[in-house]
Design a protein around this motif. Sequence first.
Motif, PDB file in Angstrom:
ATOM      1  N   SER A  55      -5.510   6.665   8.653  1.00  0.00           N
ATOM      2  CA  SER A  55      -6.247   5.504   8.152  1.00  0.00           C
ATOM      3  C   SER A  55      -5.976   5.265   6.674  1.00  0.00           C
ATOM      4  N   SER A  56      -6.463   4.131   6.176  1.00  0.00           N
ATOM      5  CA  SER A  56      -6.276   3.775   4.768  1.00  0.00           C
ATOM      6  C   SER A  56      -7.201   4.580   3.869  1.00  0.00           C
ATOM      7  N   HIS A  95      -1.598  -2.714   6.821  1.00  0.00           N
ATOM      8  CA  HIS A  95      -1.280  -2.581   5.403  1.00  0.00           C
ATOM      9  C   HIS A  95       0.166  -2.136   5.179  1.00  0.00           C
ATOM     10  N   SER A 132      -1.391  -7.420   3.431  1.00  0.00           N
ATOM     11  CA  SER A 132      -1.848  -6.965   4.740  1.00  0.00           C
ATOM     12  C   SER A 132      -1.328  -7.964   5.758  1.00  0.00           C
ATOM     13  N   TYR A 174      -7.619   0.211   9.429  1.00  0.00           N
ATOM     14  CA  TYR A 174      -7.053  -0.736   8.454  1.00  0.00           C
ATOM     15  C   TYR A 174      -5.620  -0.427   8.026  1.00  0.00           C
ATOM     16  N   LEU A 175      -5.104   0.757   8.284  1.00  0.00           N
ATOM     17  CA  LEU A 175      -3.830   1.144   7.698  1.00  0.00           C
ATOM     18  C   LEU A 175      -2.627   0.403   8.274  1.00  0.00           C
ATOM     19  N   TYR A 182       0.819  -1.212   0.000  1.00  0.00           N
ATOM     20  CA  TYR A 182       0.000   0.000   0.000  1.00  0.00           C
ATOM     21  C   TYR A 182       0.854   1.263   0.000  1.00  0.00           C
ATOM     22  N   HIS A 183       1.896   1.302   0.816  1.00  0.00           N
ATOM     23  CA  HIS A 183       2.680   2.515   0.997  1.00  0.00           C
ATOM     24  C   HIS A 183       3.870   2.617   0.042  1.00  0.00           C
TER      25      HIS A 183
END
Length: 334
Positions: free
Chosen positions: A62-63, A167, A212, A163-164, A9-10
């Motif tokens: 957060s995501s 992730h 995740s 959720y972040l 994600y990041h």
Amino acid sequence: MDPGSLKHYHEHEFDPQDLLNDFALPDTDKTLHEEIFLFPMKTLQTLTSSGKIAGKTLIDFSSGPVISHLLPIFDYFSDVIILETNDFCMREMEKWRKKEEEAFDWSHLLEHFSELEGDSKKWIEKEETLRRKIKNMMICDLSKQDPPESLALPKADCLMSFYLLSHICKDKEAYSEIIKHVSCFLNVGGYLILAGAFNVKYFSIGEHKYHSLTMDEEYLRKALEDGGFYIENLEKLDSKLSSSLNKYDQVFLASAVKVREPASPLVYSLPAPVVYSLSTPYSSGGEPMARVPEVALRALSMGTRAITPLQISPDRTQGVLQSQAAQDPRRKLK
């Protein structure tokens, strides 16, 4: 699925519109909508209704460029600060904040939540109030070990992360470190609100599958307690999802209070220069009797067994609980 084939994600750029279209549109899979959005929103609404989770500053980390999770909580704070891990999600949030024509339409979730509060017609007013309360939006990627102090933010009374964290953490060691970094944003006595999923296989954005962190409840509890938090509430919902977008066993929402700084004695603020004893009430100069603050009792439940009377620092505004475990290096707090 080969973990090496998953994106991160990041680290990998994606179109935030894909994320919103997959998860947040009104015609999204009903089970996915219930588990990812409605369950944590309803749970958080119940938690905040007590009035215990409140204060001046709320930080959201957060995501995605998502606002729905803020709806049950932002009214209890004066200021809201948004942290995003990348600039493309930040740009998408700015579109909504500035009411640009291309901004995502959150009216369906705003109306639904306003209906839960008893008046579905107030959703427009609620959205405008949230916009006004957002005082700052910043880029922050704790996975790169950016020190929280570098952001020069005020200590918050609550930080929420939906959720972040799972992730952006590639392994459990990284997750434990992230929890300690997150703690640095909070006052002692402040709340951490976490939403996530247990035993995640992956999640999808558009055509791509993303990593995740896979973890269970036991590990989450340990990571939070090691990070200086006491878990007050942990609600779970078994997944009935058959969608290919996400694979997990349960979704959860946890609320935890910060009872100490990571890797330090148990510290909390005192409202007045008084000394408490855990075994008996105190009295001074004929003043009414008072017992040890609730946050100290929370600290006891984390495994600190033999506590000496509270010691007061020179400025008489901080109290430090000193346990036998803290005094003897051979014994460790759980």
